[in-house]
Design a protein around this motif. Sequence first.
Motif, short mmCIF file in Angstrom:
data_model
loop_
_atom_site.label_atom_id
_atom_site.label_comp_id
_atom_site.label_asym_id
_atom_site.label_seq_id
_atom_site.Cartn_x
_atom_site.Cartn_y
_atom_site.Cartn_z
N VAL A 126 0.84 -1.20 0.00
CA VAL A 126 0.00 0.00 0.00
C VAL A 126 0.87 1.25 0.00
O VAL A 126 0.59 2.22 -0.71
CB VAL A 126 -0.97 -0.01 1.20
CG1 VAL A 126 -1.67 1.31 1.35
CG2 VAL A 126 -1.97 -1.14 1.04
N LYS A 127 1.95 1.23 0.77
CA LYS A 127 2.86 2.38 0.80
C LYS A 127 3.48 2.61 -0.57
O LYS A 127 3.59 3.76 -1.03
CB LYS A 127 3.97 2.16 1.83
CG LYS A 127 3.54 2.37 3.25
CD LYS A 127 4.72 2.17 4.18
CE LYS A 127 4.34 2.34 5.63
NZ LYS A 127 5.49 2.09 6.54
N ASP A 128 3.89 1.52 -1.24
CA ASP A 128 4.48 1.67 -2.58
C ASP A 128 3.46 2.23 -3.57
O ASP A 128 3.79 3.07 -4.41
CB ASP A 128 5.00 0.32 -3.08
CG ASP A 128 6.22 -0.13 -2.30
OD1 ASP A 128 6.86 0.72 -1.64
OD2 ASP A 128 6.54 -1.34 -2.35
N ALA A 129 2.22 1.75 -3.48
CA ALA A 129 1.18 2.26 -4.37
C ALA A 129 0.88 3.73 -4.08
O ALA A 129 0.61 4.51 -4.99
CB ALA A 129 -0.09 1.43 -4.23
N ALA A 130 0.94 4.11 -2.81
CA ALA A 130 0.66 5.50 -2.44
C ALA A 130 1.76 6.44 -2.94
O ALA A 130 1.49 7.61 -3.22
CB ALA A 130 0.50 5.62 -0.94
N LYS A 131 2.98 5.93 -3.04
CA LYS A 131 4.07 6.77 -3.55
C LYS A 131 3.82 7.18 -5.00
O LYS A 131 4.13 8.28 -5.41
CB LYS A 131 5.41 6.02 -3.46
CG LYS A 131 5.93 5.89 -2.06
CD LYS A 131 7.23 5.10 -2.06
CE LYS A 131 7.69 4.82 -0.65
NZ LYS A 131 8.87 3.95 -0.62
N ASP A 132 3.27 6.26 -5.79
CA ASP A 132 3.02 6.52 -7.20
C ASP A 132 1.75 7.33 -7.43
O ASP A 132 1.56 7.91 -8.50
CB ASP A 132 2.92 5.20 -7.97
CG ASP A 132 4.22 4.43 -7.91
OD1 ASP A 132 5.27 5.06 -7.71
OD2 ASP A 132 4.19 3.19 -8.08
N LYS A 150 -1.52 15.36 -10.49
CA LYS A 150 -1.08 15.15 -11.87
C LYS A 150 -2.26 15.22 -12.82
O LYS A 150 -2.18 15.84 -13.88
CB LYS A 150 -0.38 13.80 -11.97
CG LYS A 150 0.37 13.60 -13.26
CD LYS A 150 1.04 12.24 -13.29
CE LYS A 150 2.21 12.24 -12.35
NZ LYS A 150 2.99 10.99 -12.40
N ASP A 151 -3.39 14.60 -12.45
CA ASP A 151 -4.59 14.64 -13.29
C ASP A 151 -5.14 16.07 -13.39
O ASP A 151 -5.56 16.51 -14.45
CB ASP A 151 -5.66 13.71 -12.75
CG ASP A 151 -5.25 12.25 -12.83
OD1 ASP A 151 -4.40 11.93 -13.69
OD2 ASP A 151 -5.76 11.46 -12.02
N ILE A 152 -5.12 16.78 -12.28
CA ILE A 152 -5.62 18.16 -12.28
C ILE A 152 -4.73 19.03 -13.15
O ILE A 152 -5.22 19.87 -13.92
CB ILE A 152 -5.70 18.69 -10.84
CG1 ILE A 152 -6.76 17.90 -10.07
CG2 ILE A 152 -6.01 20.18 -10.83
CD1 ILE A 152 -6.80 18.21 -8.60
N GLU A 153 -3.42 18.84 -13.05
CA GLU A 153 -2.49 19.62 -13.88
C GLU A 153 -2.72 19.35 -15.36
O GLU A 153 -2.66 20.26 -16.18
CB GLU A 153 -1.05 19.28 -13.50
CG GLU A 153 -0.63 19.83 -12.16
CD GLU A 153 0.75 19.33 -11.73
OE1 GLU A 153 1.37 18.54 -12.47
OE2 GLU A 153 1.19 19.74 -10.65
N LYS A 154 -3.02 18.10 -15.72
CA LYS A 154 -3.30 17.78 -17.11
C LYS A 154 -4.52 18.54 -17.60
O LYS A 154 -4.54 19.07 -18.71
CB LYS A 154 -3.55 16.27 -17.27
CG LYS A 154 -2.31 15.45 -17.27
CD LYS A 154 -2.68 13.99 -17.50
CE LYS A 154 -1.48 13.10 -17.41
NZ LYS A 154 -1.83 11.68 -17.56
N GLU A 155 -5.56 18.59 -16.77
CA GLU A 155 -6.78 19.29 -17.17
C GLU A 155 -6.55 20.79 -17.29
O GLU A 155 -7.07 21.44 -18.18
CB GLU A 155 -7.89 19.00 -16.18
CG GLU A 155 -8.39 17.58 -16.24
CD GLU A 155 -9.46 17.30 -15.22
OE1 GLU A 155 -9.99 18.26 -14.63
OE2 GLU A 155 -9.77 16.11 -15.01
N VAL A 156 -5.78 21.34 -16.38
CA VAL A 156 -5.53 22.78 -16.39
C VAL A 156 -4.64 23.15 -17.57
O VAL A 156 -4.84 24.18 -18.20
CB VAL A 156 -4.89 23.22 -15.05
CG1 VAL A 156 -4.39 24.64 -15.13
CG2 VAL A 156 -5.89 23.06 -13.93
N LEU A 157 -3.70 22.33 -17.87
CA LEU A 157 -2.74 22.63 -18.93
C LEU A 157 -3.13 21.99 -20.26
O LEU A 157 -2.28 21.69 -21.08
CB LEU A 157 -1.34 22.14 -18.52
CG LEU A 157 -0.78 22.76 -17.25
CD1 LEU A 157 0.53 22.10 -16.88
CD2 LEU A 157 -0.60 24.25 -17.40
#
Length: 111
Positions: A67-73, A78-85
């Motif tokens: 779970v910790k490894d998945a949370a790091k990724d 990132k999704d919000i930045e894609k929508e904004v940009l």
Amino acid sequence: MELSIGEMALIAVAIVVLFGPDKLPQIARDLGAGVRKMRGAVEDIKTEIMKETDNPVSEIKREIEKVKDAAKDFNPMKDIEKEVLMEPQELNEIPKSQPSEDENYQGPVSR
């Protein structure tokens, strides 16, 4: 179980009377071997119990690490930045509905 000196002496006399003094060393060896086997069996049981109780804990620790490894990724920004940009051409592809083009448009409704 605690034995007093008198009780131990009584047991020793009973053993000597029942089995005789010539068999006493053999009885002591057999008794010692039996005690060693019992202690070994108890240690084996303790080891097995510790393995069984440790196993679920180690599985939980592995799941926590996953779970910790998945949370790091995971990065929701990132999704919000894609929508904004978004590229301007992508913005033009988004359908826009204007009230004059929509025949079913009835304007704001008051309640």
